[in-house]
Design an enzyme around this catalytic site. Sequence first.
Site, PDB file in Angstrom:
ATOM      1  N   HIS A 190     -63.833   6.317 -21.095  1.00 23.00           N
ATOM      2  CA  HIS A 190     -65.038   6.962 -20.530  1.00 23.00           C
ATOM      3  C   HIS A 190     -66.005   6.193 -19.516  1.00 23.00           C
ATOM      4  O   HIS A 190     -66.592   6.782 -18.682  1.00 23.00           O
ATOM      5  CB  HIS A 190     -65.929   7.343 -21.813  1.00 23.00           C
ATOM      6  CG  HIS A 190     -67.150   7.737 -21.754  1.00 23.00           C
ATOM      7  ND1 HIS A 190     -67.626   9.239 -21.653  1.00 23.00           N
ATOM      8  CD2 HIS A 190     -68.484   7.163 -21.323  1.00 23.00           C
ATOM      9  CE1 HIS A 190     -68.935   9.363 -21.292  1.00 23.00           C
ATOM     10  NE2 HIS A 190     -69.441   8.205 -21.362  1.00 23.00           N
ATOM     11  N   GLU A 191     -66.152   4.876 -19.981  1.00 21.75           N
ATOM     12  CA  GLU A 191     -67.159   4.216 -19.055  1.00 21.75           C
ATOM     13  C   GLU A 191     -66.449   4.079 -17.607  1.00 21.75           C
ATOM     14  O   GLU A 191     -67.403   4.045 -16.694  1.00 21.75           O
ATOM     15  CB  GLU A 191     -67.359   3.015 -19.818  1.00 21.75           C
ATOM     16  CG  GLU A 191     -68.178   2.945 -21.128  1.00 21.75           C
ATOM     17  CD  GLU A 191     -69.541   3.767 -21.058  1.00 21.75           C
ATOM     18  OE1 GLU A 191     -70.068   3.505 -19.805  1.00 21.75           O
ATOM     19  OE2 GLU A 191     -69.711   4.329 -22.050  1.00 21.75           O
ATOM     20  N   HIS A 246     -67.239   6.777 -15.482  1.00 23.44           N
ATOM     21  CA  HIS A 246     -68.319   6.576 -14.664  1.00 23.44           C
ATOM     22  C   HIS A 246     -68.258   6.191 -13.445  1.00 23.44           C
ATOM     23  O   HIS A 246     -69.034   6.672 -12.532  1.00 23.44           O
ATOM     24  CB  HIS A 246     -69.489   6.204 -15.714  1.00 23.44           C
ATOM     25  CG  HIS A 246     -70.085   6.987 -16.716  1.00 23.44           C
ATOM     26  ND1 HIS A 246     -70.770   8.245 -16.464  1.00 23.44           N
ATOM     27  CD2 HIS A 246     -70.196   6.839 -18.284  1.00 23.44           C
ATOM     28  CE1 HIS A 246     -71.408   8.775 -17.492  1.00 23.44           C
ATOM     29  NE2 HIS A 246     -70.917   7.909 -18.626  1.00 23.44           N
ATOM     30  N   GLU A 262     -72.175  12.953 -18.098  1.00 30.25           N
ATOM     31  CA  GLU A 262     -71.733  12.494 -19.451  1.00 30.25           C
ATOM     32  C   GLU A 262     -70.542  13.518 -19.928  1.00 30.25           C
ATOM     33  O   GLU A 262     -69.757  13.040 -20.400  1.00 30.25           O
ATOM     34  CB  GLU A 262     -72.894  12.491 -20.441  1.00 30.25           C
ATOM     35  CG  GLU A 262     -73.789  11.302 -20.389  1.00 30.25           C
ATOM     36  CD  GLU A 262     -73.319  10.108 -20.504  1.00 30.25           C
ATOM     37  OE1 GLU A 262     -72.124   9.883 -21.158  1.00 30.25           O
ATOM     38  OE2 GLU A 262     -73.600   8.924 -19.917  1.00 30.25           O
TER      39      GLU A 262
END
Length: 210
Positions: free
Chosen positions: A59-60, A63, A134
């Site tokens: 997920h990070e 980004h 997000e």
Amino acid sequence: MVENLSIASGMPMPKVYIIDDPAPNAFATGRDPNHAIVGATTGLLDIMDKRELEAVMAHEMSHVRNYDIRVSMIAFGLVSAIGLFADLALRMMFYSDDRDRDVNPIVYALGLIVVILAPLLATITQLAVSRQREYLADASGVLLTRDTEGLASALEKLRQYGRPMQKQSSSTANLFMNNPLKPGFFSKLFSTHPPLEDRIARLRNNATKM
């Protein structure tokens, strides 16, 4: 783990940091994949298993891969510019010696309303952009790991064990996986993160459609 995800995604290896904080959380920053940093708190490492931790790191890294930090910087710049112009317009309306005294007071009233609302609407737009990024990072992370339930399980643990971080700053809250600020009416109203329940539901709903 981050190195393996970098290879799978074709991204350069980001720098990896650990924050000594009992609050479970993770973060990413960097204007592009070549200047990226990802990290996790000690609290996150304590509660996540390998599968969940991999989902969080995916997920990070998503980004960074999606240039979300750059998008946030642009949005912040636009909000700041709108606030600056609104402040300039307000000063011109009330402090200029050359203003037209014959202008209808209704025009001044409408102008004042616009000047006040413009920064507020710009901030709300910035927060909406942050929340959508997000959701995008959640979806991109799942595409990277091919494991929807891993991320959903990680978000469940964040919902269960999440708490404010010891050192907080609203200016960097959008960099974290979960809102690191103390809960409250205004923090929820102006949160940079969508509710964890909504993120979990969206992940599982999308998984059933695949």
